[in-house]
Design a protein around this motif. Structure first.
Motif, short mmCIF file in Angstrom:
data_model
loop_
_atom_site.label_atom_id
_atom_site.label_comp_id
_atom_site.label_asym_id
_atom_site.label_seq_id
_atom_site.Cartn_x
_atom_site.Cartn_y
_atom_site.Cartn_z
N ARG A 129 -8.10 -8.86 6.27
CA ARG A 129 -8.64 -8.90 4.92
C ARG A 129 -10.15 -8.44 5.10
N SER A 130 -10.76 -8.31 6.31
CA SER A 130 -12.21 -7.78 6.26
C SER A 130 -12.18 -6.77 7.54
N THR B 175 0.89 0.31 0.04
CA THR B 175 0.95 0.33 1.36
C THR B 175 -0.35 -0.41 1.78
N ALA B 176 -1.41 -0.09 1.49
CA ALA B 176 -2.56 -0.42 1.99
C ALA B 176 -2.84 -2.08 1.27
N ARG B 177 -2.17 -2.19 0.27
CA ARG B 177 -2.21 -3.64 -0.32
C ARG B 177 -1.46 -4.52 0.54
N TRP B 178 -0.22 -3.84 0.87
CA TRP B 178 0.48 -4.77 1.84
C TRP B 178 -0.21 -5.04 3.37
N LEU B 179 -0.82 -3.88 3.77
CA LEU B 179 -1.54 -4.22 5.13
C LEU B 179 -2.87 -5.00 5.12
N TYR B 180 -3.54 -4.88 3.82
CA TYR B 180 -4.45 -5.69 3.96
C TYR B 180 -4.95 -6.89 2.75
N HIS B 181 -3.53 -7.04 2.34
CA HIS B 181 -3.38 -8.54 1.46
C HIS B 181 -4.47 -8.44 0.44
#
Length: 321
Positions: free
Chosen positions: A57-58, A280-286
């Motif tokens: 998340r960060s 993909t980045a949305r899934w990885l970083y919530h």
């Protein structure tokens, strides 16, 4: 009357033994982990999950040397794989005919008219040739550097979008070789680099023998330029920079069509690759990459100042005296 009978509750003997200096509670059943160890293991596992969740998340800013090495190696691999794809000219020409016929059926096959019209303006088409050859790399690298310095908390996630987009493009280059419009057999397009004696295409001039001439689908000029444009639009503070961010992919689209390096459909392919990169980045970083904290949480948190325990011992001894 007789003596009253003493009734003991279950476990009373153990309690009496403990009060009388006995050895304490019975040992744990064999094969079972002591309760304290179980809680400690669960606590470590929970802490690890929490740390991974916080990292996602960060994400922290990577070391500059690591990032430079990663980008350099990644681009080297990208070029190696892209240019190692077999150049199947007959299939690439067939795919170009399919794309051209599809665009005709959709009523959007205007690339040839644009190509011929812009070619008549010498200074403009020459500038577009150099635009095609240089800005693709210069602007992308510039945005990466700007992200690293001004938005360290978002850098890793936004860079991941670019990497995923490019990786998917390599699959497209391999599975769908496509001749660009200027290399179409009987396509009637003008190769503006050859006509005007400029450089601006790896498939024209001396670089032809080291470059895959049929890696046109999807267009990474569009994929990368849209990535740059969206990044500037969502993260820049100055209005004129945000406007330039929106104009950059639009100008790139005009350039790739005017120079006959891509069809409209190649641009659509590039946008689809970018969309998968964002998902993909949305899934990885919530979260969507542009909504992540600007600065990593670990850089904003105030860390407690600690000193070795022995440093405080003399002071404590003096106080007791």
């Amino acid at each position: 009357m007789g003596e009253p009978t003493e009734i003991q509750q279950p476990g009373a003997a153990d309690a009496d033994a403990a009060r009388d200096g006995g050895s304490g509670p019975a040992p744990a059943a064999p094969g079972r982990m002591p309760e304290g160890a179980t809680r400690a293991a669960q606590s470590r596992s929970a802490a690890l999950r929490s740390r991974i969740r916080d990292q996602r998340r960060s994400p922290a800013r990577p070391r500059i040397w690591f990032e430079l090495a990663l980008i350099g190696i990644s681009y080297w691999l990208y070029s190696l794989v892209r240019n190692a794809v077999p150049e199947q000219e007959s299939i690439a020409q067939k795919h170009a005919s399919w794309i051209w016929d599809l665009e005709k059926s959709l009523g959007i096959a205007v690339e040839r008219s644009i190509n011929h019209g812009i070619d008549g303006i010498g200074w403009l088409i020459t500038g577009m040739n150099y635009y095609y050859a240089t800005l693709h790399f210069i602007v992308t690298i510039g945005v990466l550097v700007w992200l690293y310095r001004r938005h360290p908390g978002r850098y890793v996630a936004v860079r991941t979008v670019l990497f995923v987009t490019t990786a998917i493009a390599l699959v497209g280059f391999y599975s769908f070789p496509l001749a660009p419009p200027r290399l179409m057999t009987d396509g009637g397009f003008i190769d503006t680099v050859k006509t005007h004696g400029t450089w601006g295409s790896m498939a024209s001039g001396p670089a032809t023998h080291v470059s895959n001439q049929f890696a046109a689908m999807p267009s990474m000029h569009i994929g990368w330029s849209m990535w740059c444009g969206l990044t500037l639009f969502f993260l820049a503070r100055r209005t004129w920079v945000r406007v330039l961010g929106l104009l950059y992919p639009a100008a790139t689209l005009i350039v790739i069509v005017s120079t006959a390096n891509h069809f409209w459909m190649d641009a659509v392919g590039g946008e689809l690759c970018l969309l998968v990169g964002f998902l993909t980045a949305r899934w990885l970083y919530h979260d969507w990459v542009y909504r992540l904290p600007r600065v990593p949480a670990r850089e904003t948190a105030e860390e407690p100042v600690t000193v070795p325990e022995q440093w405080s011992e003399p002071a404590a001894s003096t106080a007791r005296r």
